[in-house]
Scaffold this motif. Sequence first.
Motif, PDB file in Angstrom:
ATOM      1  N   SER A  39      -2.803  13.135   2.886  1.00  9.24           N
ATOM      2  CA  SER A  39      -4.054  13.145   2.673  1.00  9.24           C
ATOM      3  C   SER A  39      -4.608  12.187   1.681  1.00  9.24           C
ATOM      4  CB  SER A  39      -4.717  14.576   2.004  1.00  9.24           C
ATOM      5  OG  SER A  39      -3.794  14.716   0.820  1.00  9.24           O
ATOM      6  N   VAL A  40      -3.459  11.570   0.922  1.00  9.69           N
ATOM      7  CA  VAL A  40      -3.750  10.418   0.129  1.00  9.69           C
ATOM      8  C   VAL A  40      -3.719   9.225   0.584  1.00  9.69           C
ATOM      9  CG1 VAL A  40      -2.765  11.813  -1.988  1.00  9.69           C
ATOM     10  CG2 VAL A  40      -1.378  10.173  -0.525  1.00  9.69           C
ATOM     11  N   LYS A  41      -3.360   9.108   2.076  1.00  6.52           N
ATOM     12  CA  LYS A  41      -3.469   7.857   2.585  1.00  6.52           C
ATOM     13  C   LYS A  41      -4.834   7.373   3.069  1.00  6.52           C
ATOM     14  CE  LYS A  41       1.070   8.526   4.626  1.00  6.52           C
ATOM     15  NZ  LYS A  41       1.968   8.559   5.622  1.00  6.52           N
ATOM     16  N   LEU A  42      -5.387   6.207   2.840  1.00  8.40           N
ATOM     17  CA  LEU A  42      -6.762   5.843   3.017  1.00  8.40           C
ATOM     18  C   LEU A  42      -6.795   4.942   4.402  1.00  8.40           C
ATOM     19  CD1 LEU A  42      -7.882   4.492  -0.527  1.00  8.40           C
ATOM     20  CD2 LEU A  42      -8.457   6.868   0.650  1.00  8.40           C
ATOM     21  N   LYS A  43      -7.804   5.004   5.260  1.00 13.14           N
ATOM     22  CA  LYS A  43      -7.687   4.486   6.478  1.00 13.14           C
ATOM     23  C   LYS A  43      -7.735   2.645   6.434  1.00 13.14           C
ATOM     24  CE  LYS A  43     -12.722   5.363   7.440  1.00 13.14           C
ATOM     25  NZ  LYS A  43     -13.197   3.957   6.746  1.00 13.14           N
TER      26      LYS A  43
ATOM     27  N   PHE B 161     -12.856   0.304  -6.889  1.00 11.70           N
ATOM     28  CA  PHE B 161     -11.628   0.672  -6.864  1.00 11.70           C
ATOM     29  C   PHE B 161     -11.264   2.023  -6.530  1.00 11.70           C
ATOM     30  CE2 PHE B 161     -13.413   1.370 -11.301  1.00 11.70           C
ATOM     31  CZ  PHE B 161     -12.594   2.673 -11.639  1.00 11.70           C
ATOM     32  N   ARG B 162     -10.181   2.634  -6.218  1.00  9.01           N
ATOM     33  CA  ARG B 162      -9.669   3.850  -5.624  1.00  9.01           C
ATOM     34  C   ARG B 162      -8.508   4.308  -6.192  1.00  9.01           C
ATOM     35  NH1 ARG B 162     -11.440   4.333   0.527  1.00  9.01           N
ATOM     36  NH2 ARG B 162     -11.484   6.426   0.021  1.00  9.01           N
ATOM     37  N   LYS B 163      -8.560   5.608  -6.132  1.00  9.83           N
ATOM     38  CA  LYS B 163      -7.233   6.350  -6.363  1.00  9.83           C
ATOM     39  C   LYS B 163      -6.344   5.602  -7.636  1.00  9.83           C
ATOM     40  CE  LYS B 163      -7.700   8.569  -2.444  1.00  9.83           C
ATOM     41  NZ  LYS B 163      -8.387   9.871  -2.788  1.00  9.83           N
ATOM     42  N   LEU B 164      -7.178   5.569  -8.833  1.00  9.76           N
ATOM     43  CA  LEU B 164      -6.491   5.145 -10.055  1.00  9.76           C
ATOM     44  C   LEU B 164      -5.730   6.461 -10.405  1.00  9.76           C
ATOM     45  CD1 LEU B 164      -5.986   3.715 -12.547  1.00  9.76           C
ATOM     46  CD2 LEU B 164      -8.044   4.599 -13.256  1.00  9.76           C
ATOM     47  N   ALA B 165      -4.473   6.246 -10.423  1.00  8.96           N
ATOM     48  CA  ALA B 165      -3.510   7.564 -10.719  1.00  8.96           C
ATOM     49  C   ALA B 165      -2.214   7.254 -11.542  1.00  8.96           C
ATOM     50  CB  ALA B 165      -3.010   8.032  -9.254  1.00  8.96           C
TER      51      ALA B 165
ATOM     52  N   PRO C 165       0.751  -1.171  -0.011  1.00  7.94           N
ATOM     53  CA  PRO C 165      -0.016   0.038  -0.041  1.00  7.94           C
ATOM     54  C   PRO C 165       0.911   1.372   0.067  1.00  7.94           C
ATOM     55  CG  PRO C 165      -0.904  -1.568   1.565  1.00  7.94           C
ATOM     56  CD  PRO C 165       0.444  -2.059   1.056  1.00  7.94           C
ATOM     57  N   SER C 166       2.051   1.479   0.531  1.00 11.06           N
ATOM     58  CA  SER C 166       2.494   2.401   1.008  1.00 11.06           C
ATOM     59  C   SER C 166       3.107   3.136  -0.412  1.00 11.06           C
ATOM     60  CB  SER C 166       3.683   2.359   1.974  1.00 11.06           C
ATOM     61  OG  SER C 166       4.460   1.354   1.685  1.00 11.06           O
ATOM     62  N   LEU C 167       3.455   2.001  -1.500  1.00 14.07           N
ATOM     63  CA  LEU C 167       4.051   2.501  -2.843  1.00 14.07           C
ATOM     64  C   LEU C 167       3.004   3.349  -3.399  1.00 14.07           C
ATOM     65  CD1 LEU C 167       5.916  -1.085  -3.819  1.00 14.07           C
ATOM     66  CD2 LEU C 167       6.995   1.181  -2.911  1.00 14.07           C
ATOM     67  N   THR C 168       1.836   3.226  -3.315  1.00 10.65           N
ATOM     68  CA  THR C 168       0.677   4.041  -3.855  1.00 10.65           C
ATOM     69  C   THR C 168       0.813   5.536  -3.466  1.00 10.65           C
ATOM     70  OG1 THR C 168      -1.025   3.723  -2.164  1.00 10.65           O
ATOM     71  CG2 THR C 168      -0.886   2.005  -4.247  1.00 10.65           C
ATOM     72  N   TRP C 169       1.328   5.962  -2.409  1.00 11.32           N
ATOM     73  CA  TRP C 169       1.084   7.031  -1.856  1.00 11.32           C
ATOM     74  C   TRP C 169       1.861   8.174  -2.569  1.00 11.32           C
ATOM     75  CZ3 TRP C 169       2.157   5.214   3.800  1.00 11.32           C
ATOM     76  CH2 TRP C 169       1.270   4.341   4.148  1.00 11.32           C
ATOM     77  N   ARG C 170       2.965   8.050  -2.906  1.00  7.33           N
ATOM     78  CA  ARG C 170       3.612   8.909  -3.587  1.00  7.33           C
ATOM     79  C   ARG C 170       3.000   9.480  -5.103  1.00  7.33           C
ATOM     80  NH1 ARG C 170       7.242   9.059  -7.690  1.00  7.33           N
ATOM     81  NH2 ARG C 170       7.250   6.773  -7.735  1.00  7.33           N
ATOM     82  N   ILE C 171       2.566   8.371  -5.827  1.00  4.78           N
ATOM     83  CA  ILE C 171       2.157   8.759  -6.865  1.00  4.78           C
ATOM     84  C   ILE C 171       0.663   9.170  -6.839  1.00  4.78           C
ATOM     85  CG2 ILE C 171       1.133   7.581  -9.259  1.00  4.78           C
ATOM     86  CD1 ILE C 171       3.487   5.790  -9.261  1.00  4.78           C
ATOM     87  N   ARG C 172      -0.018   8.696  -6.011  1.00  2.00           N
ATOM     88  CA  ARG C 172      -1.567   9.412  -5.536  1.00  2.00           C
ATOM     89  C   ARG C 172      -1.335  10.832  -5.320  1.00  2.00           C
ATOM     90  NH1 ARG C 172      -3.972   5.417  -0.886  1.00  2.00           N
ATOM     91  NH2 ARG C 172      -4.451   3.727  -2.177  1.00  2.00           N
ATOM     92  N   HIS C 173      -0.246  11.385  -4.552  1.00  2.00           N
ATOM     93  CA  HIS C 173      -0.136  12.497  -4.143  1.00  2.00           C
ATOM     94  C   HIS C 173       0.301  13.441  -5.482  1.00  2.00           C
ATOM     95  CE1 HIS C 173       2.032  16.067  -2.101  1.00  2.00           C
ATOM     96  NE2 HIS C 173       0.884  16.091  -1.452  1.00  2.00           N
TER      97      HIS C 173
END
Length: 140
Positions: free
Chosen positions: A31-35, A66-70, A12-20
């Motif tokens: 703010s891009v981290k999902l609970k 699906f969420r945060k397609l980035a 999961p943490s690998l998604t955060w930079r690209i989401r941001h």
Amino acid sequence: METLIQIEQIFPSLTWRIRHEAMYPDMPFDSVKLKDDFEGTHFGLYADHKLTGVVSLFSQGDVYQFRKLAVLPNEQKAGYGTKLMEYILDFCKIQKAAVIWCNARVNAKEFYFKFDFIETEDTFFKDGYDFVVMEKELKY
């Protein structure tokens, strides 16, 4: 030379930079981290071994969201979002999902129409964007 594309499950943490970078560059990084990030299944698209796009998938029974397609801003319009969508649609079929849905930004709904998603009447405004719930029934 053709770009080498690989899609694989990622932490999961690998998604955060690209989401941001792609979705909310002006908001705080957290703010891009999902609970529920650690309850989902996350996929990364690697273009020539560089993580370039991400998407996160969450299920409740046979209903998948699906969420945060980035995709990184400088790599958009190269077909990477389409490849990620095709991948998760295939993944959902293997999982015997009945429905897949998302909260789509209104300005991106044409993208989802290409995959036969339909607009619902559910709309909302969040973080400066208008959203519409879009869904697709999966048939086998």
